[in-house]
Scaffold this active site. Structure first.
Site, PDB file in Angstrom:
ATOM      1  N   HIS A 293       0.830  -1.204   0.000  1.00 18.09           N
ATOM      2  CA  HIS A 293       0.000   0.000   0.000  1.00 18.09           C
ATOM      3  C   HIS A 293       0.873   1.267   0.000  1.00 18.09           C
ATOM      4  O   HIS A 293       0.723   2.138  -0.858  1.00 18.09           O
ATOM      5  CB  HIS A 293      -0.902  -0.048   1.247  1.00 18.09           C
ATOM      6  CG  HIS A 293      -1.785   1.144   1.424  1.00 18.09           C
ATOM      7  ND1 HIS A 293      -3.150   1.081   1.225  1.00 18.09           N
ATOM      8  CD2 HIS A 293      -1.516   2.420   1.784  1.00 18.09           C
ATOM      9  CE1 HIS A 293      -3.671   2.280   1.453  1.00 18.09           C
ATOM     10  NE2 HIS A 293      -2.694   3.109   1.807  1.00 18.09           N
ATOM     11  N   GLU A 294       1.777   1.323   0.946  1.00 16.14           N
ATOM     12  CA  GLU A 294       2.619   2.522   1.044  1.00 16.14           C
ATOM     13  C   GLU A 294       3.512   2.653  -0.183  1.00 16.14           C
ATOM     14  O   GLU A 294       3.807   3.759  -0.637  1.00 16.14           O
ATOM     15  CB  GLU A 294       3.463   2.500   2.324  1.00 16.14           C
ATOM     16  CG  GLU A 294       2.654   2.453   3.620  1.00 16.14           C
ATOM     17  CD  GLU A 294       1.519   3.451   3.685  1.00 16.14           C
ATOM     18  OE1 GLU A 294       1.615   4.523   3.053  1.00 16.14           O
ATOM     19  OE2 GLU A 294       0.508   3.152   4.353  1.00 16.14           O
TER      20      GLU A 294
ATOM     21  N   HIS B  33       1.676   4.571  -2.838  1.00 14.53           N
ATOM     22  CA  HIS B  33       1.790   6.030  -2.670  1.00 14.53           C
ATOM     23  C   HIS B  33       3.167   6.495  -3.143  1.00 14.53           C
ATOM     24  O   HIS B  33       3.306   7.500  -3.828  1.00 14.53           O
ATOM     25  CB  HIS B  33       1.654   6.421  -1.199  1.00 14.53           C
ATOM     26  CG  HIS B  33       0.265   6.337  -0.666  1.00 14.53           C
ATOM     27  ND1 HIS B  33      -0.803   6.931  -1.279  1.00 14.53           N
ATOM     28  CD2 HIS B  33      -0.232   5.724   0.445  1.00 14.53           C
ATOM     29  CE1 HIS B  33      -1.900   6.701  -0.567  1.00 14.53           C
ATOM     30  NE2 HIS B  33      -1.585   5.963   0.488  1.00 14.53           N
TER      31      HIS B  33
ATOM     32  N   ALA C 173      -6.293  14.936  13.819  1.00 11.96           N
ATOM     33  CA  ALA C 173      -4.888  15.345  13.806  1.00 11.96           C
ATOM     34  C   ALA C 173      -4.275  15.170  12.433  1.00 11.96           C
ATOM     35  O   ALA C 173      -3.139  15.541  12.201  1.00 11.96           O
ATOM     36  CB  ALA C 173      -4.098  14.550  14.834  1.00 11.96           C
ATOM     37  N   GLY C 174      -5.022  14.575  11.516  1.00 12.18           N
ATOM     38  CA  GLY C 174      -4.494  14.391  10.162  1.00 12.18           C
ATOM     39  C   GLY C 174      -5.320  15.242   9.218  1.00 12.18           C
ATOM     40  O   GLY C 174      -5.988  16.176   9.642  1.00 12.18           O
TER      41      GLY C 174
HETATM   42 ZN    ZN Z   1      -2.823   5.208   1.977  1.00 15.73          ZN
END
Ligand code: ZN
Length: 725
Positions: free
Chosen positions: A509-510, A513, A646-647
């Site tokens: 997943h990462e 990105h 917080a995001g």
């Molecule tokens: Zn993601």
């Protein structure tokens, strides 16, 4: 995917929320007027961050210097733009800004990164001290009348000679500046800015509270019966933790064991510990984390966001949020949510019934299952139905082989070679690795990335995310560099890191990105990589990559799943069952994500923080429609819901589902072409690279998607993959 195991790819730094352009992430600088004299490593923009030398003491002087320099340079730019009666060119404004902003983004970006992966009291204090100044400066940039006027002038003049990405950067900037209050009168602007400052501080405090509360709780267990059922890897981790805490004699076999609330410790406990009371204790601690500290913060955050929306002339914060999304309206989001809920709810009810029946057959005598029974009995049912335990998979997924598989896939799909370059970059922890990404045909180096694979609850935030170290920019002559941060199982007992399958999919997943960040072809920083990509479209490449963990050609063709000792491949029947298991309790899983998304939307679209209702009342109301087992009366999971408090996911948590529709439908393009047909896979992969990965925020995501797929997205593939059609 479980909450908090999902990705929060953009750590909550103030830069992004308040930045002038669509989303200027924390990209760093390579060339600036200051570079020659910088001795402070945080001001050293020429190369990769010098993690060996950077210390908390550098933060204040570095930020003061770069902010003061920015002030001067930006002031000069504003003067020039205001005086300039004649024509203004794109480069005069946007490229000038890229250069001016780069140093601050670099310094502040590195600080933010270190807060996530190497937190300390000193760093927090320095961050806290400098944050207001950074927020003030970015507010000033996003509210500059001179810049706004100049951009408007370029757009109004027809912007001849600009490419599509540049046009989109300009119109995005106008919109972004409007949402940042550029058009407000002086009094309102002052209020808007003060609110923004408070919001940035509140979200940092929120995040710190969650980290502290997670760290503060632990169960030290000496009675072996209380950890019965825990697999060897979890026992070893728990004994390691106890040892680090002063229990010098702790061993995996004899204890004592320390159980905690961070994922690598909490998840196995909930799935495997037979002692119901231990699970209950952990569960209650988990869902009440930071409850007292963060409850008042939630109300303040929602109130301030509401006020910000009102100042900008919108009815709710959700209406503001949706302006910068692929979805047209809050209504469109609600529509998709309802459509999926209609499929997921009956499936989830059936799944809970099945689970209850199964548990009672297997000796559970408590009648109805409680929340802390669900993961445990689900795991047992899964073992019985699929004939394997999650733990059996671990030996087949050693991190080094999984990386080989991931990199092999990147080569097949996107024509790039990923090569280790450890030692060529300084790192913040000895476990961190560094890689380069080369074009397989030309051997040209395109990008590089850091990988920080393991959990370190003592000073690293939970979850997983991709962060921007440096972004692509022609003006700054810069190639992209990414941070891939995971919280996987660390190596124990001298073995390599043996990953759970969930950790494997999280890594993919990462990487998705990261690939969008690194393989961008857009040369203009504000639209390169993930910059300028709408939030509800940005999870497309990441969730797309997860699909390949269930693809036989990937699993077997690359040798990624082989026993770390014997080298034998993952038995085929285990793999088949793994694929079947993908749809296990799909109704419950989907319902949970819809619950989070709907709660987030309701809090930001309809909730009135000045009324009598608390956010927890709203939670209860939403839960009644989206859960099959109601939350505990004292449940305060909202107090650890960092994504929205917080995001950057406020009124945007739905983005995960929205993008999942896109990513499932995108993967279906490979299924339709034939996953066994290597030529076809490469052909569709190339198209994916040339569209979704290359075009970044330079083109509207609906158009980018149509470029790849030849049509609009359909939710059918997601429902089919989930077994809910
Ligand atoms: Zn993601």
């Amino acid at each position: 995917m479980l909450f908090l195991a999902t990705c929060s790819w953009a750590p909550a730094f103030s830069m992004k929320a308040s930045s002038r352009v669509a989303r200027v992430w924390l990209r760093g600088g390579a060339t600036t007027t200051m570079q020659a004299t910088a001795t402070n490593p945080l001001q050293d923009f020429q190369a990769l961050p010098r993690f060996d030398t950077i210390s908390s003491a550098d933060v204040k002087p570095a930020l003061e210097a770069v902010l003061s320099n920015l002030d001067t340079e930006f002031g000069a730019l504003e003067d020039k733009l205001s005086k300039d009666g004649g024509e203004v060119q794109y480069a005069d404004v946007m490229e000038a800004l890229e250069k001016i902003e780069a140093p601050v983004e670099y310094s502040w970006g590195v600080v933010g990164h270190l807060m996530g992966v190497a937190d300390s009291d000193e760093l927090r204090a320095a961050h806290m001290e400098m944050q207001p100044k950074v927020v003030q400066t970015t507010s000033k940039l996003s509210q500059s009348g001179a810049v706004f006027g100049a951009v408007k002038k370029i757009v109004d003049s027809g912007a001849a000679g600009l490419d599509e990405a540049q046009m989109r950067i300009l119109t995005s900037s106008l919109q972004s500046m409007q949402l940042s209050g550029v058009a407000l009168d002086a009094e309102k602007k002052e209020e808007f800015n003060a609110n923004k400052l408070k919001l940035a501080e509140l979200s940092t405090r929120f995040s710190n509270h969650v980290l502290d509360a997670t760290k503060a709780f632990s169960l030290l267990i000496s009675d072996k019966a209380q950890v019965e059922g825990l697999p060897a890897s979890a026992l070893a981790l728990a004994a390691d933790r106890a040892k680090a805490d002063g229990e010098a004699e702790a061993t995996a076999e004899a204890g004592p064991w320390k159980l905690g609330l961070d994922m690598p410790s909490y998840l196995p406990s909930m799935k495997f510990v037979k002692d119901r009371a231990v699970r209950e204790q952990l569960y209650r601690a988990f869902v009440t984390r930071a409850g007292e500290e963060n409850a008042p913060l939630i109300k303040q955050i929602l109130t301030l966001k509401q006020q910000q929306a009102a100042l900008l002339g919108y009815e709710s914060y959700a209406d503001v949020s949706i302006q910068r999304k692929m979805a047209d309206s809050v209504g469109a989001v609600d529509e998709l949510t309802e459509m999926l809920r209609a499929k997921a709810l009956p499936a989830a009810e059936k799944e809970l019934d099945e689970l209850t029946t199964f548990a009672n057959e297997k000796g559970f005598d408590g009648g109805a299952l409680e929340l802390w029974d669900l993961p445990f009995w689900s795991e047992r049912l899964s073992e019985e139905r699929f004939g394997f335990e999650e733990e059996e998979l671990r030996p087949y997924f050693a991190l080094p082989s999984v990386l080989d598989g991931l990199f092999g896939l990147c080569n097949r799909l996107f024509g790039v070679n990923v090569v280790p370059a450890d030692g060529e970059a300084e790192v913040w922890h000895k476990d961190v690795r560094y890689f380069k990404v080369l074009d397989a045909q030309s051997d040209e180096m395109l990008a590089s990335f850091f990988l920080d694979p393991y959990a370190r609850p003592e000073n690293k935030r939970g979850g997983a995310w991709m962060g921007v170290c440096l972004g692509r920019s022609a003006v700054l002559a810069r190639k992209p560099v990414a941070y891939l941060t995971c919280n996987g199982s660390p190596p124990v007992d001298g073995k390599p890191s043996l990953m759970t399958f969930n950790e494997v999919t999280t890594l993919f997943h990462e990487a998705g990105h990261g690939l969008q960040h690194m393989l961008t072809k857009v040369p203009h920083a504000p639209a390169a990589g993930i910059n300028g990509v709408e939030w509800d479209a940005v999870e497309l490449p990441s969730q797309f990559m997860e699909n390949f963990c269930y693809d036989a050609a990937t699993i077997y063709g690359t040798g990624m799943a082989k026993h770390y000792e014997t080298g034998e491949p993952l038995p085929r029947e285990l793999f088949d069952k793994l694929c079947e298991q993908k749809t296990f309790q799909a109704g419950l899983g989907m319902l949970r994500q819809l619950y989070f998304g709907s709660l987030d939307m309701e809090l930001h679209a309809q909730y009135d923080p000045s009324g009598d209702e608390t956010p927890f009342d709203v939670q209860k109301r939403v839960a009644s429609r989206f859960t099959v087992l109601p939350p505990l009366e004292e449940d305060r999971f909202l107090c650890a819901f960092g994504h929205i408090f917080a995001g950057g996911y406020s009124a945007g948590y739905y983005s995960y589902k929205w993008a999942e529709v896109l990513s499932a439908d995108a993967f279906a393009a490979f299924e339709e072409a034939g996953l066994d047909d290597e030529d076809k896979v490469r052909e569709v992969g190339k198209r994916f690279r040339d569209t979704v990965l290359a075009l970044g925020g330079g083109r509207h995501p609906s158009d980018v998607y149509r470029d790849f797929r030849g049509r609009d997205p359909s939710p059918d593939a997601l429902l089919r993959h989930s077994g809910l059609l």
